[in-house]
Design a protein around this motif. Structure first.
Motif, short mmCIF file in Angstrom:
data_model
loop_
_atom_site.label_atom_id
_atom_site.label_comp_id
_atom_site.label_asym_id
_atom_site.label_seq_id
_atom_site.Cartn_x
_atom_site.Cartn_y
_atom_site.Cartn_z
N TYR A 156 -14.66 -42.90 29.69
CA TYR A 156 -15.17 -44.01 30.49
C TYR A 156 -14.02 -44.77 31.13
N LEU A 157 -13.98 -44.74 32.46
CA LEU A 157 -12.93 -45.44 33.22
C LEU A 157 -13.62 -46.27 34.29
N ARG A 158 -13.08 -47.41 34.61
CA ARG A 158 -13.69 -48.26 35.63
C ARG A 158 -12.59 -48.79 36.55
N PRO A 159 -12.24 -47.99 37.57
CA PRO A 159 -11.16 -48.42 38.46
C PRO A 159 -11.56 -49.65 39.27
N PHE A 160 -10.58 -50.39 39.76
CA PHE A 160 -10.89 -51.45 40.71
C PHE A 160 -9.85 -51.42 41.82
N GLY A 161 -10.25 -51.88 43.00
CA GLY A 161 -9.35 -51.88 44.15
C GLY A 161 -8.77 -50.50 44.35
N LYS A 162 -7.43 -50.43 44.38
CA LYS A 162 -6.77 -49.14 44.60
C LYS A 162 -6.25 -48.55 43.29
N ASN A 163 -6.65 -49.14 42.18
CA ASN A 163 -6.05 -48.75 40.90
C ASN A 163 -6.99 -47.94 40.03
N ILE A 164 -6.57 -46.70 39.75
CA ILE A 164 -7.26 -45.86 38.77
C ILE A 164 -6.39 -45.95 37.53
N TYR A 165 -6.89 -46.54 36.48
CA TYR A 165 -5.99 -46.88 35.38
C TYR A 165 -6.67 -46.75 34.03
N THR A 166 -5.84 -46.77 32.99
CA THR A 166 -6.35 -46.85 31.63
C THR A 166 -5.55 -47.86 30.83
N MET A 167 -6.22 -48.52 29.90
CA MET A 167 -5.56 -49.28 28.84
C MET A 167 -6.23 -48.80 27.56
N PRO A 168 -5.82 -47.66 27.04
CA PRO A 168 -6.56 -47.05 25.92
C PRO A 168 -6.41 -47.85 24.63
N PRO A 169 -7.37 -47.69 23.71
CA PRO A 169 -7.16 -48.26 22.37
C PRO A 169 -5.87 -47.68 21.80
N PHE A 170 -5.09 -48.51 21.10
CA PHE A 170 -3.79 -48.04 20.57
C PHE A 170 -3.97 -46.86 19.62
N VAL A 171 -5.15 -46.76 18.99
CA VAL A 171 -5.36 -45.74 17.95
C VAL A 171 -5.66 -44.35 18.53
N CYS A 172 -5.67 -44.20 19.85
CA CYS A 172 -5.98 -42.88 20.43
C CYS A 172 -5.01 -41.82 19.91
N SER A 173 -5.55 -40.66 19.56
CA SER A 173 -4.70 -39.54 19.12
C SER A 173 -4.08 -38.89 20.37
N PRO A 174 -3.04 -38.06 20.19
CA PRO A 174 -2.47 -37.36 21.35
C PRO A 174 -3.53 -36.57 22.12
N ASP A 175 -4.48 -35.94 21.43
CA ASP A 175 -5.52 -35.18 22.14
C ASP A 175 -6.41 -36.11 22.97
N GLU A 176 -6.75 -37.26 22.37
CA GLU A 176 -7.59 -38.21 23.11
C GLU A 176 -6.84 -38.73 24.34
N LEU A 177 -5.55 -38.99 24.16
CA LEU A 177 -4.75 -39.46 25.31
C LEU A 177 -4.71 -38.40 26.40
N SER A 178 -4.57 -37.13 25.99
CA SER A 178 -4.55 -36.05 27.00
C SER A 178 -5.86 -35.98 27.75
N GLN A 179 -6.95 -36.23 27.04
CA GLN A 179 -8.25 -36.20 27.71
C GLN A 179 -8.35 -37.35 28.73
N ILE A 180 -7.79 -38.50 28.37
CA ILE A 180 -7.79 -39.63 29.32
C ILE A 180 -6.93 -39.29 30.54
N SER A 181 -5.74 -38.71 30.28
CA SER A 181 -4.86 -38.34 31.40
C SER A 181 -5.57 -37.38 32.35
N ALA A 182 -6.25 -36.38 31.76
CA ALA A 182 -6.96 -35.39 32.60
C ALA A 182 -8.03 -36.09 33.44
N ALA A 183 -8.72 -37.06 32.84
CA ALA A 183 -9.75 -37.78 33.59
C ALA A 183 -9.13 -38.60 34.72
N LEU A 184 -8.01 -39.24 34.44
CA LEU A 184 -7.34 -40.04 35.49
C LEU A 184 -6.92 -39.14 36.65
#
Ligand code: PMP
Length: 426
Positions: free
Chosen positions: A391-419
Motif C-alpha cells: 500500500y503506497l499513497r503518492p502525492f504531488g510528484k513524489n512516489i515514496y515510502t516510509m516503511p515500518p522500521f521492523v520490515c524484513s529485507p524481503d518486505e523492503l524488497s517488495q516495497i522497492s519493487a512496488a515503487l
C-alpha cells in the motif's frame, strides 16, 4: 447498503470529494508491516499509516501497555489531577529530547501541537514586552497541519491559501534552503537562503518565531536540506529576538536516521512539536516541548498562565502507549533498522534514476523517494496495490515510502519493487 457503500455515502475521508469518493479498501486487521483487507488480501503498509506506525501494527509491547492501562485508568481530566503514565512518559521524553527541552505540553494531534507551539511563541513575546511580535516566518514547501494557524504556515500554493483568503492569517514566506543535505554547504548567505531570513527579520519587528520542519520537508515535497542552514538560522533568530520552532511531527523518533531532525544539527530549537510516531502510531497523541526561557518567560509575564488545555490532555492510554514506544526505541534497534532501510532502498531504487520522467531518487534513514516530473494519481497507485502487494499513497510528484522500521529485507524488497513499478506506470 453494504458497509463500503455506507462509507462512501456518509464518511468523509482525508482530502476527498463527497460527490466522487475515491477507491477505498476495507481493512479488517493489521500486524507488523502488514494490513489485511476484508477479502483476505494482505498488503505491506509502505506508508507506516502516514508515517506513524514505527514498530509495526499491533506491536505487542504497545498493545499490552494500552490494555494494562485500560484496566486501571483509561482517562481522567488533567486539570488539577495528574497520573503516573503522564509523569513516566515525561521522564522518558526528557531522556531523549534535546537537553534544553524541559517543559512538556501534551495534546491530541500534530496540528494541535503546532497550534500550541505557535501560541507559546506569541505569549512569550507578549510577556517579554514585544506584543507586536505575533506573526511567523517560515520556508516555502512546508507543511504543519490543517488547523488555522498551522495552515497559515503551510506552503501558500499547495496549502491552498487562495481558497481561504481572508480567513487564514498572512505570514512571511522565504525560499526553502537551497543546499541539499548531501551537497557541499555554501557559506554565501545570498546563495544558501539565510540572507533572505536575515533580511526578513531585519525589516519586520512583528515576527514571533521562525517555524520549519528540520532537515526533511515532508508533505510539502519530501525535500532533504543541509543542517548548516539550521545552525545559521538559530544565530539569526537569536540576533533578532525571534524564537525558533522545530516541527518534528514527521522527522521525530528515528525517521531521518537520527532520533530527531535536531540531532543532525549543532543547535536546539526553543519549541519542539512531536506527534505521529510518538505512540508508535497506536493512538492519536502529540506534545509540544519548550525550554525554560520560553516557559518561564510566559509564566513570569501577564497573565502568567498558558492559555491552552484540551479535554484529552495527557490521556493515560496515549501516555502508556508512548512510553512503551520510547522503551522500544531505547533498545536501539531502530538505528540498525533505519540504516538497513537506507542502504537497501538506495541500492534497489537506483535503477529508477534512468527511467523516463524520473527527476530524482533520494533516500534518508527510513524515507525513500522517487520524484517524477509530473503529478501522480494516488487513486491509480491505490488500484495497483493488490498487484504489488504494497500500500503506497503518492502525492504531488513524489512516489515514496516510509516503511515500518521492523520490515524484513524481503518486505523492503517488495516495497522497492512496488515503487519502481509505480514510477514506470504512473
Ligand atoms: N506537521 C507535520 C510536519 C506533519 O507532517 C503533519 C502531518 N502530516 C502535521 C504537522 C499535522 O499532524 P496531524 O495530522 O496529526 O494533525
Amino acid at each position: 447498503m453494504t458497509p463500503l457503500e455506507f462509507d462512501q455515502h456518509h464518511l468523509w475521508h482525508p482530502y476527498t470529494n463527497v460527490t466522487k469518493p475515491g477507491p477505498t479498501f476495507r481493512v479488517s486487521e493489521a500486524e507488523g508491516a502488514w494490513i489485511t483487507l476484508d477479502d483476505g488480501t494482505r498488503l505491506i503498509d509502505g506508508m507506516s499509516s502516514w508515517w506513524c506506525m514505527l514498530h509495526g501494527h499491533r506491536n505487542p509491547r504497545i498493545t499490552k501497555a494500552i490494555h494494562d492501562q485500560l484496566d486501571k485508568l483509561p482517562h481522567v481530566m488533567f486539570g488539577g489531577l495528574t497520573h503516573d503514565p503522564a509523569i513516566e512518559l515525561g521522564r522518558k521524553l526528557l531522556e531523549v529530547a534535546p537537553p534544553s527541552m524541559q517543559r512538556i505540553f501534551y495534546c491530541d494531534s500534530g496540528s494541535v501541537a503546532v497550534e500550541v507551539g505557535m501560541k507559546m511563541a506569541v505569549q512569550y513575546q507578549h510577556a517579554n514586552g514585544q506584543p507586536q511580535r505575533s506573526k511567523f516566518v517560515t520556508i516555502k514547501s512546508g507543511y504543519h497541519g490543517d488547523t488555522w494557524k498551522a495552515m497559515s504556515v503551510c506552503d501558500p500554493v499547495t496549502g491552498m491559501h487562495h481558497l481561504f483568503q481572508g480567513a487564514v492569517s498572512i505570514q512571511y514566506f522565504i525560499d526553502k534552503p537551497s543546499v541539499k543535505i548531501n551537497d557541499a554547504w555554501n557559506d554565501d548567505e545570498a546563495a544558501n537562503g539565510l540572507g533572505e531570513l536575515r533580511q526578513t527579520l531585519e525589516a519586520n519587528d512583528d515576527i514571533a518565531a521562525f517555524i520549519l520542519e528540520p532537515i526533511v520537508q515532508g508533505t510539502g515535497g519530501m525535500y532533504f536540506y543541509h543542517p548548516e542552514y539550521l545552525n545559521g538560522a538559530r544565530a539569526i533568530c537569536d540576533a533578532h529576538g525571534v524564537l525558533l520552532i522545530f516541527d518534528e511531527i514527521a522527522t521525530g523518533f528515528g525517521r531521518t536516521g537520527k532520533l530527531f531532525g535536531t540531532d543532525h544539527t549543532e543547535i536546539e530549537p526553543d519549541i519542539l512539536c512531536l506527534g505521529k510516531a510518538l505512540t508508535g502510531g497506536h493512538i492519536s497523541f502529540a506534545c509540544t516541548i519548550t525550554n525554560d526561557r520560553v516557559a518561564l518567560g510566559i509564566g513570569n509575564g501577564e497573565p502568567g498562565i498558558f492559555m491552552h488545555g484540551p479535554t484529552f490532555m495527557a490521556n493515560p492510554l496515549a501516555c502508556a502507549a508512548a512510553k512503551a514506544s520510547l522503551e522500544i526505541l531505547s533498545d536501539g534497534d531502530w538505528q540498525t533498522q533505519t540504516q538497513r532501510i537506507e542502504r537497501q532502498m538506495s541500492e534497489e531504487l537506483a535503477p529508477a534514476k534512468t527511467f523516463n520522467g524520473v527527476a530524482d531518487v533520494r533516500v534518508l534513514g527510513g524515507i525513500a523517494v522517487i520524484e517524477v516530473d509530473h503529478t501522480v494519481s494516488a487513486d491509480q497507485a491505490h488500484n495497483l496495490a493488490k498487484e504489488t502487494g504494497v500500500y503506497l499513497r503518492p502525492f504531488g510528484k513524489n512516489i515514496y515510502t516510509m516503511p515500518p522500521f521492523v520490515c524484513s529485507p524481503d518486505e523492503l524488497s517488495q516495497i522497492s519493487a512496488a515503487l519502481l513499478r509505480l514510477a514506470q506506470e504512473l
